[in-house]
Motif scaffolding. Structure first.
Motif, PDB file in Angstrom:
ATOM      1  N   GLN A  88      -1.461  -4.580   6.799  1.00  0.00           N
ATOM      2  CA  GLN A  88      -2.321  -3.403   6.750  1.00  0.00           C
ATOM      3  C   GLN A  88      -1.706  -2.215   7.503  1.00  0.00           C
ATOM      4  OE1 GLN A  88      -6.322  -4.097   8.047  1.00  0.00           O
ATOM      5  NE2 GLN A  88      -6.893  -1.961   7.892  1.00  0.00           N
ATOM      6  N   ASN A  89      -1.122  -2.514   8.699  1.00  0.00           N
ATOM      7  CA  ASN A  89      -0.543  -1.410   9.488  1.00  0.00           C
ATOM      8  C   ASN A  89       0.941  -1.227   9.181  1.00  0.00           C
ATOM      9  OD1 ASN A  89       0.536  -3.595  10.704  1.00  0.00           O
ATOM     10  ND2 ASN A  89      -0.320  -3.242  12.717  1.00  0.00           N
ATOM     11  N   GLY A 142       2.479   7.701   5.516  1.00  0.00           N
ATOM     12  CA  GLY A 142       1.923   6.352   5.496  1.00  0.00           C
ATOM     13  C   GLY A 142       2.218   5.635   4.183  1.00  0.00           C
ATOM     14  N   GLN A 146       4.457   2.220   3.586  1.00  0.00           N
ATOM     15  CA  GLN A 146       3.979   1.014   2.935  1.00  0.00           C
ATOM     16  C   GLN A 146       4.901   0.634   1.773  1.00  0.00           C
ATOM     17  OE1 GLN A 146       2.825  -1.534   3.784  1.00  0.00           O
ATOM     18  NE2 GLN A 146       0.600  -1.430   3.809  1.00  0.00           N
ATOM     19  N   SER A 168      -5.504  -0.100   2.869  1.00  0.00           N
ATOM     20  CA  SER A 168      -6.704   0.458   3.512  1.00  0.00           C
ATOM     21  C   SER A 168      -6.393   1.542   4.538  1.00  0.00           C
ATOM     22  CB  SER A 168      -7.581  -0.630   4.125  1.00  0.00           C
ATOM     23  OG  SER A 168      -6.818  -1.664   4.611  1.00  0.00           O
ATOM     24  N   ASN A 169      -5.120   1.676   4.964  1.00  0.00           N
ATOM     25  CA  ASN A 169      -4.814   2.783   5.882  1.00  0.00           C
ATOM     26  C   ASN A 169      -4.387   4.052   5.148  1.00  0.00           C
ATOM     27  OD1 ASN A 169      -5.430   1.152   7.992  1.00  0.00           O
ATOM     28  ND2 ASN A 169      -3.412   1.205   8.939  1.00  0.00           N
TER      29      ASN A 169
END
Lengths: 367, 581
Positions: A88-89, A142, A146, A168-169
């Motif tokens: 996620q991060n 971001g 990813q 989701s981020n």
């Protein structure tokens, strides 16, 4: 890449007194994309971390390609499972360039330098990041980070790809774009994929099969369309999309149809597809049985000309909200408050309206 | 009913937790033997270096006569025989007054800096922080030079205008004076940071109902600051009990002992380590009580005054009083830092201590002496080797322990964390006694070698490394490491390629800090050294005790230079580290 089949058999995990994962049985076929969907705390991430090997189970087994990698007694360390994972991060290492991030797994495998360079470049272009290999993660957005994480996971040709809330981020529009891209990659590379999310739309786009989880258990595992149209439990029905939950009792059964007494002013007639009932095997749908039903708001017809009188109800409007493409209305019929969606040009301003719920729009829940 | 069901479920949970920890341990041993060896090795090392000596010290302290009965009478008689009662009394007298005077200096300064519109706040804060960089055994040399009874600069000046010092430097009062100006920054800094975080609306509310500035300060600000104040007071009290350098320098001529100097004597002429253990016990007791106070009293009575509006605080306008306040702060900073440091520099260039300061009397002879002296050369080399290895071992050990505590479920993590932190609070002399009780016997008879000094440094400073490493690791998402494991990297490789490079900033700061503090460490070094294992601080002290003040000053100046450069390095590393993360 050779893709593997993943099997979870009776998998359980407790943290102190809390059961995070409760006897989960699941098979992800080779090249299949399965999404674990559920609210936070439902055990979906723990399930994924069990497969990755970050968490050891209290019971049950995990098999990758027929080989047991985890049980309560013995677990294979993460690095020996041949999997790829996206977090996620992002977890893109800030002290390494994009190239170095992607090349890490190849270096661990001991590939010659020339191959490492070539494969890294190929992976970069796979995620549409050509030419950005020299950048540091802090210089990327971001979404780009990813993509790097995705390339880093794919470049080592894992037999199984795990994704833990990968989008989701990201902001909403990017999230939508990336969903399709991940799905596209999964299809092109025929990846076996286990994907965790709490976003039902994301699940619909990415999944061959959606597994809805609730308090550590699997409520239903089915293709996206079935999850929506034919939910098994009240939880699945209400978690995926909007649903009116109506309690009722079977009064009569004939010709693949059941007549049901509900809290509404008159009985409803429910179509039983193929004459079959969705109830668990052995529990026949019979007269006198209490059942739970759902009706999706968009399946309700508000106003308009009456049909043959079957499944036509009349109620008073409790609430009416204009949403642009439609009206969101709540209509009180007998004791039941029915949420429905009326086309923007077909919403009578009256306080009393007729609604029609087609026999095909009802769905009987299993439990 | 509720209580009945609570107990078994709690026990059950603990049992399950322990079982899961043990299973993780077994699993690690089987699958990752290198990780197991490193982590468990670090845990055993920590237990050996900290747990064993401290445990032994507590145990031996109560058995002063070896086989003698474990009674209070026996204990008291031993205390009287060794002159320990007087030392204890002196220690308490000096620490109590030092703490009180520190409060008088620090509270108004902290208020002025944190709350008012007084100018030059940054200067005052920086100067009082710098005060703490100068070790007490170096400050004391300057004060003896200035306030000495016969040739002290200030003494002579006062005599020439017919005045007398209100106290003698070689007395308990003299020591209180030196320690007060050395230790007040501890209260000042805890208070300023607490005040800076305080929500100003409490004060504004008092102002709104008509309270004046002093009234507000007395009935609102001070009570809210109570926890910070008590912390600062405990720090000063414990530090003044634990210091060795200044008490030894003054007590030697003043013919009095405090606990730490008494322990020193019991180490050297002739060694009576069992008695030293008895003398260390009161120090241990005060430390334990202070830790308990801090945890229980303050923990419960914590006032929540941090509101996140800290930036919006409006400074109190002092009007013309701000110049009086500034004069007070500058005077304190001058006396605590500028005066002693400049005195030290001047005296290092004097041809002979006690001569008037004039061009004819200035020389670089002292520096030539230290440059030529093989003793100094060997001390510098010892110091560098000791500090380098102690800093390195502290950091590596701390990383392993922190990783074990933060990233695994192996049982006993709480104990390890405690062991890593507890030496921070214990006086060096007490730790030294504990270490000597262990490391003078086989199989670890390393007394008289550099090894025991090295062990002492590691034990005393492991807490610094632990705190830095813990804070750094807590900021590092576990996924950074997990991502590497997924890609096929083992634990060791992940640590080497991912974890350590990402902790670099925090670890480097801890390393430099430990290196620089160790380089000037006096207490452990002087208790453990034998001819050949002197360090720089020991050399300063020996020159000082021989009466060669100029050379002692010159070496002190060198030590100070190194200290300030390292502090600057730490600050720049930390600053950069923050940007990187």
């Amino acid at each position: 890449m050779t893709q593997a089949k993943l099997e979870l058999r009776g998998l359980s995990k407790n943290f102190d007194d809390v059961t995070a994962v409760d006897a989960v049985n699941l098979t992800v076929e080779t090249g299949e994309s399965v999404v674990l969907l559920g609210p936070s705390g439902c055990g979906k991430t723990t399930t994924l971390r069990l497969v990755a090997g970050f968490v050891r189970p209290n019971g049950g087994e995990i098999f990758i390609d027929g080989e047991q990698v985890a049980s309560a007694m013995e677990t294979l360390p993460t690095e020996k499972r041949g999997i790829g994972m996206v977090f996620q991060n992002y977890a893109v290492w800030p002290h390494k360039t994009v190239d170095a991030n992607i090349a890490f797994g190849l270096r661990i495998k001991g590939l010659p330098r020339r191959d490492v360079t070539a494969l890294t470049a190929k992976a970069l272009s796979l995620v549409k990041m050509d030419g950005l290999g020299g950048r540091y993660p802090s210089e990327l957005s971001g979404g780009q980070q990813q993509r790097v994480a995705l390339a880093r996971a794919l470049v080592v040709e894992p037999t199984l790809l795990l994704l833990d809330e990968p989008l989701s981020n990201l902001d909403a529009s990017l999230r939508e774009e990336m969903r399709f891209e991940i799905r596209d990659l999964q299809r092109r590379l025929n990846l076996t994929m286990l994907y965790v999310t709490h976003d039902q739309q994301e699940a619909m786009v990415v999944a061959d099969r959606v597994v809805v989880m609730n308090s550590g258990r699997m409520d239903q595992a089915a293709p996206p369309e079935d999850i929506y149209r034919r939910p098994r439990t009240r939880f699945v029905a209400s978690f995926v999309g909007q649903a009116n939950l109506i309690e009722g009792r079977v009064e009569k059964m004939s010709d693949g149809r059941a007549t049901i007494r509900t809290g509404m002013d008159r009985t409803g007639v429910v179509a039983l597809p193929g004459g079959a009932t969705p109830l668990p095997e052995g529990a026949a749908l019979e007269v006198g049985r209490e059942v739970g039903l759902i009706v999706r708001p968009e399946d309700v017809t508000v106003g308009g000309p009456g049909g043959d009188g079957v499944n036509e109800f009349s109620g008073s409007v409790l609430r009416r909200v204009f949403l642009g493409t439609s009206y969101d209305m709540t209509v009180k019929i007998g004791d039941v408050e029915l949420r429905c969606q009326a086309p923007k040009n077909a919403s009578p301003a009256d306080n009393t309206v007729n609604v029609h719920i087609p026999a095909e729009a009802w769905w009987i829940l299993e439990e | 009913m509720a209580d009945d069901s609570l107990a078994p479920s709690l026990v059950g949970r603990l049992v399950r937790r322990a079982a899961s920890g043990v299973s993780e341990l077994r699993h690690t041993l089987r699958n990752e033997p290198i990780k197991f060896a490193i982590l468990i090795g670090a845990a055993i090392l920590l237990a050996t270096l900290v747990g064993w000596p401290l445990g032994t010290l507590f145990w031996k302290g109560f058995q002063v006569k070896g086989d003698g009965p474990l009674t209070l009478d026996n204990y008291i008689s031993v205390f009287q025989e060794g002159g320990l009662i007087d030392a204890l009394e002196n220690s308490l007298y000096i620490s109590t007054w030092t703490t009180l005077f520190s409060l008088i200096l620090a509270v108004p300064m902290a208020w002025a800096v944190a709350r008012t519109d007084m100018p030059f706040k940054t200067l005052i804060t920086a100067a009082s922080a710098a005060t703490f960089v100068v070790p007490s055994f170096i400050v004391v040399i300057s004060w003896i030079f200035l306030l000495g009874p016969n040739e002290g600069g200030i003494t002579l000046f006062l005599e020439s205008i017919g005045l007398k010092l209100p106290f003698r430097i070689f007395s308990r009062e003299g020591l209180i004076f030196v320690l007060t100006f050395h230790l007040y920054p501890l209260i000042f800094h805890t208070l300023t940071s607490a005040m800076a975080n305080m929500d100003a609306s409490y004060e504004e509310a008092a102002g709104a109902v008509g309270a004046g500035k002093l009234r507000t300060l007395w009935s609102i600000t001070l009570p809210l600051m109570l926890p910070a104040l008590v912390s600062g007071v405990i720090l000063v009290f414990l530090d003044s009990l634990a210091l060795f350098g200044a008490p030894r320098a003054i007590g030697l001529s003043g013919r009095f002992h405090v606990l730490t100097t008494k322990i020193y004597v019991l180490f050297k002429h002739p060694p009576r380590f069992e008695l030293a253990a008895a003398a260390a016990l009161p120090l241990m007791a005060f430390t334990v009580v202070a830790l308990w106070l801090q945890k229980n009293i303050l923990g419960r009575k914590r006032f929540t005054t941090v509101s996140g509006r800290a930036g919006a605080v409006r400074p109190i306008e002092l009007g013309r009083w701000k110049w009086a306040m500034l004069a007070f702060c500058l005077a304190v900073v001058f006396v605590s830092l500028a005066l002693p440091v400049s005195t030290l520099v001047v005296s290092s260039f004097l041809s002979s201590w006690g001569e008037p300061i004039s061009w004819e009397n200035l020389t670089v002879e002292s520096y030539a002496i230290i440059a030529d002296s093989p003793d100094v050369y060997s001390a510098v080399s010892n110091g560098l080797r000791l500090s380098f290895s102690a800093a390195t071992v502290c950091v590596l050990l701390a990383v392993a322990i922190v990783w074990l505590v933060e990233r695994t479920e192996i049982p006993g993590r709480g104990l390890l964390s405690f062991l890593a932190m507890v030496p921070f609070a214990f006086p060096s002399v007490a730790l030294a006694v504990g270490l000597i009780l262990i490391f003078i016997h086989p199989p670890f008879d390393i007394y008289g070698t550099l090894w025991i000094i090295f062990v002492g440094y590691v034990v005393k400073r492991i807490a610094f490394a632990y705190i830095f490493a813990r804070n750094a690791l807590k900021q590092l998402a576990p996924e950074m490491e997990e991502a590497a494991r997924v890609l096929g990297a083992g634990w060791l490789r992940t640590m080497g390629e991912i974890t350590l490079p990402l902790l670099k900033g925090g670890l480097a700061a801890a390393w430099v800090l430990i290196f620089s503090i160790s380089l000037r460490e006096l207490t452990m070094s002087i208790l453990f050294y034998l001819p050949g294992t002197e360090t720089m601080a020991v050399i300063v002290f020996n020159y000082f005790e021989d009466g060669t003040f100029e050379v002692a000053s010159a070496i002190s100046v060198v030590i100070l230079l190194i200290s300030f450069v390292s502090v600057y390095l730490v600050k720049s590393i930390i600053g950069k580290g923050v940007q990187e993360i």
